[in-house]
Design a protein around this motif. Sequence first.
Motif, mmCIF file in Angstrom:
data_model
loop_
_atom_site.group_PDB
_atom_site.id
_atom_site.type_symbol
_atom_site.label_atom_id
_atom_site.label_comp_id
_atom_site.label_asym_id
_atom_site.label_seq_id
_atom_site.Cartn_x
_atom_site.Cartn_y
_atom_site.Cartn_z
ATOM 1 N N ALA A 217 0.825 -1.209 0.000
ATOM 2 C CA ALA A 217 0.000 0.000 0.000
ATOM 3 C C ALA A 217 0.862 1.263 0.000
ATOM 4 N N ARG A 218 2.023 1.213 0.663
ATOM 5 C CA ARG A 218 2.903 2.379 0.700
ATOM 6 C C ARG A 218 3.446 2.738 -0.677
ATOM 7 N N HIS A 219 3.502 1.757 -1.558
ATOM 8 C CA HIS A 219 4.028 1.984 -2.903
ATOM 9 C C HIS A 219 2.912 2.171 -3.936
ATOM 10 N N ALA A 220 1.688 2.395 -3.481
ATOM 11 C CA ALA A 220 0.554 2.548 -4.393
ATOM 12 C C ALA A 220 0.539 3.949 -4.994
ATOM 13 N N VAL A 221 0.322 4.011 -6.296
ATOM 14 C CA VAL A 221 0.220 5.278 -7.031
ATOM 15 C C VAL A 221 -1.212 5.408 -7.543
ATOM 16 N N GLU A 222 -1.850 6.499 -7.217
ATOM 17 C CA GLU A 222 -3.249 6.682 -7.611
ATOM 18 C C GLU A 222 -3.356 6.880 -9.118
ATOM 19 N N ILE A 223 -4.325 6.193 -9.716
ATOM 20 C CA ILE A 223 -4.563 6.257 -11.158
ATOM 21 C C ILE A 223 -5.943 6.870 -11.396
ATOM 22 N N GLU A 224 -6.003 7.813 -12.300
ATOM 23 C CA GLU A 224 -7.289 8.441 -12.616
ATOM 24 C C GLU A 224 -7.249 8.922 -14.060
ATOM 25 N N ALA A 225 -8.286 8.568 -14.814
ATOM 26 C CA ALA A 225 -8.371 9.007 -16.211
ATOM 27 C C ALA A 225 -9.838 8.992 -16.639
ATOM 28 N N PHE A 230 -15.509 6.441 -20.593
ATOM 29 C CA PHE A 230 -14.941 5.651 -19.508
ATOM 30 C C PHE A 230 -14.408 6.543 -18.387
ATOM 31 N N ASP A 231 -14.528 6.031 -17.186
ATOM 32 C CA ASP A 231 -13.969 6.683 -15.993
ATOM 33 C C ASP A 231 -13.120 5.639 -15.270
ATOM 34 N N ILE A 232 -11.809 5.832 -15.283
ATOM 35 C CA ILE A 232 -10.864 4.859 -14.715
ATOM 36 C C ILE A 232 -10.308 5.412 -13.419
ATOM 37 N N ARG A 233 -10.411 4.612 -12.356
ATOM 38 C CA ARG A 233 -9.859 4.998 -11.056
ATOM 39 C C ARG A 233 -9.263 3.760 -10.387
ATOM 40 N N GLY A 234 -8.258 4.000 -9.567
ATOM 41 C CA GLY A 234 -7.672 2.897 -8.823
ATOM 42 C C GLY A 234 -6.252 3.204 -8.425
ATOM 43 N N TYR A 235 -5.485 2.135 -8.219
ATOM 44 C CA TYR A 235 -4.091 2.265 -7.800
ATOM 45 C C TYR A 235 -3.231 1.278 -8.573
ATOM 46 N N ALA A 236 -2.016 1.724 -8.909
ATOM 47 C CA ALA A 236 -0.987 0.853 -9.487
ATOM 48 C C ALA A 236 0.211 0.880 -8.548
ATOM 49 N N ILE A 237 0.765 -0.269 -8.268
ATOM 50 C CA ILE A 237 1.887 -0.367 -7.342
ATOM 51 C C ILE A 237 3.184 -0.118 -8.099
ATOM 52 N N ARG A 238 4.078 0.617 -7.487
ATOM 53 C CA ARG A 238 5.365 0.932 -8.111
ATOM 54 C C ARG A 238 6.093 -0.349 -8.530
ATOM 55 N N PRO A 239 6.832 -0.304 -9.630
ATOM 56 C CA PRO A 239 7.393 -1.538 -10.209
ATOM 57 C C PRO A 239 8.377 -2.280 -9.322
ATOM 58 N N LEU A 274 10.022 -1.166 -17.194
ATOM 59 C CA LEU A 274 10.098 -0.884 -15.759
ATOM 60 C C LEU A 274 10.114 -2.157 -14.923
ATOM 61 N N LEU A 275 9.814 -3.294 -15.549
ATOM 62 C CA LEU A 275 9.782 -4.571 -14.839
ATOM 63 C C LEU A 275 10.719 -5.570 -15.487
ATOM 64 N N PRO A 276 11.359 -6.425 -14.702
ATOM 65 C CA PRO A 276 12.176 -7.487 -15.301
ATOM 66 C C PRO A 276 11.316 -8.461 -16.101
ATOM 67 N N LYS A 277 11.974 -9.244 -16.913
ATOM 68 C CA LYS A 277 11.267 -10.229 -17.735
ATOM 69 C C LYS A 277 10.515 -11.222 -16.856
ATOM 70 N N ASP A 278 9.295 -11.560 -17.276
ATOM 71 C CA ASP A 278 8.434 -12.518 -16.585
ATOM 72 C C ASP A 278 8.003 -12.040 -15.201
ATOM 73 N N LYS A 279 8.014 -10.730 -14.987
ATOM 74 C CA LYS A 279 7.461 -10.142 -13.769
ATOM 75 C C LYS A 279 6.260 -9.287 -14.127
ATOM 76 N N TYR A 280 5.274 -9.234 -13.215
ATOM 77 C CA TYR A 280 4.031 -8.525 -13.493
ATOM 78 C C TYR A 280 3.682 -7.610 -12.322
ATOM 79 N N PRO A 281 2.968 -6.522 -12.616
ATOM 80 C CA PRO A 281 2.678 -5.551 -11.555
ATOM 81 C C PRO A 281 1.475 -5.949 -10.717
ATOM 82 N N ILE A 282 1.298 -5.217 -9.622
ATOM 83 C CA ILE A 282 0.088 -5.304 -8.803
ATOM 84 C C ILE A 282 -0.732 -4.056 -9.109
ATOM 85 N N VAL A 283 -1.963 -4.264 -9.558
ATOM 86 C CA VAL A 283 -2.806 -3.143 -9.970
ATOM 87 C C VAL A 283 -4.230 -3.406 -9.521
#
Length: 619
Positions: A217-225, A230-239, A274-283
């Motif tokens: 949660a400390r690494h969460a970045v707020e997303i809004e568009a 469409f109305d997109i809201r949420g959080y993406a975690i830093r890579p 921003l991510l190594p190969k075969d790694k995926y983000p938390i979103v």
Amino acid sequence: MSPIKVLDSAIQNKIAAGEVVERPSSVVKELAENSIDAHATQVEVFIEESGMKQIRIVDNGDGIHHTDGPLLFQRHATSKIDTDYDLFQIRSLGFRGEALASIGAVAKVTVETKHTAGNPVFIRFEGGNLVEQIPGKERQGTDITITDLFFNTPARLKYMRSMRTESGKIIDIIQRMALANPGISFRLVLDGQEKIMTKGNGNLKEVISDIYGLNVARHAVEIEAHDADFDIRGYAIRPEINRSNRNYLNISVNRRFIKNFMLSQSIVNAYHTLLPKDKYPIVVIDIKMDPKLVDVNVHPSKIEVRFSKERELNKLLESAVSSHIKDEMLIPDVSREKPRRQERPTQEALDFTAERAAPPQAEPSVQEAPRTREDQSTKSDYRVAPERTVLKETQARKPESSAPPKRRDTPSSVPHTHPGEKEREKLPYLEIVGQLHGTYIILQNDTGMYMMDQHAAQERIKYEYYSENIVQGETDGIPLLIPYTFEFPMNDIIAIDDRLKRLRSLGFEIEKTGIRQYAVTRYPNWIDERDPEADIDELIHFVSSKEDFSVNQYKEEMAIMMSCKRSIKANHYLDRPQIEALLESLRACRSPYTCPHGRPVIIHMSTYEIERMFNRIMK
């Protein structure tokens, strides 16, 4: 062959249960969705023996009217749609009227409920038959219990997985529902142990902390568009916080958790390099849209959906996540714990940037080592000394002070901004301290120590240069008065012939002049002018070795490949001007935090962590 006949309703429900009720987690999903549709603000789930013995869900929603009791377990009986037109604008999570009928056909069910405008009622249903309906307790909401799941379908029991697997599926379902509905309090109890508890106060970041932990949660970045549809809201975690599979990509549409490969891929693309190969983000992303733009009536599970404007949605989602993530300062902090707020003992700070006063002496001459092609730079010419070069300061030593070193306008201080930059700084102010093993640059500022991987840093610099010139650049190239001629083995000829059109789209003018010979009369302007023939030969081999995919993917892979091959390597010692030039070029990058392969360029260790390791600060 026997004559055609209509199957008994009990058999129909058991067949339908095969699609709707695949496992205990399917039961939990359907019943929890009913609670959400009933406007519940609290949903409690109690599981025994992974749901095979008992599943109980208690909510404080609207409840079920006592007059609807006889219809509760009839197939296609629902209160959520009225006409066929409603199927084109579904606003509820459930709507098919199959869930309770399918569950009732393969389990023993009891329901105790009270509607806001009705009387409390208790209903018992077993194996597709209504057994009992009597007055219930005065309690707002619904309390539904499922026992002996699949008791009358032993074949289904045979293919159930381990208890641990089934429990994991249930936990996953409740987690995703909690993330999609932060305004609802969810509680999950497995065999008497509380596994999930969310507050339901509408704070999505708190739910992320409850589900994934405080560090995520400390690494969460707020997303809004937003756009017209469409109305997109949420959080993406830093890579720097990532996972090895896509299971942490949480996408919901109108608060309904869905699985959609194209949307997931758009998010993965947003983290490109921003991510190594075969790694995926938390979103965690929720997309609000007009129900007419999405079809949820694709599969009985209602997880698969189809969009009317999928291309526009993918583009908006990728752009939103990419822009918000890349606006962050993505320097990983290697500290093991967050500093506590406490009084720190006064201590002297060593100024490692100042040199002791010494008699003037001539600087030792260092011969320039012969440069190889991999050490050559397109934008900066980094000289590499064959032996370790001692970094010297030209100014006298300052008196030691208990305060941290302040910013100084000296040659070792890289400017805080580069010309033309108006947006927030990508990198903090940094002072050069030295070099470690000819591989890592040691830097410092008021917050602590930084280490920069010189190869990864130049990879990022060169990648952005090549990406701009190869992927987005003009295809006009440099003509040759005398063509370069290349000869390749026969096993490469077929692949090269098949890809000549793609090579021309990259800015090459190339023709086949013999059975194994090719002539190049023009090459792109991003090719290194110091040895273009070798580069062209290497690129032709690279393109011919790749399977069939789009030209843009060719360009992207070439940009990564060329940036890696032409960057300074480990165990190469740089002098101070070279380090300053490298750091200044890195500042000018759009995303200076990772190399094109997703490895970190620079990491941070706080002063607090360093002092704690030396026991200057006691826990």
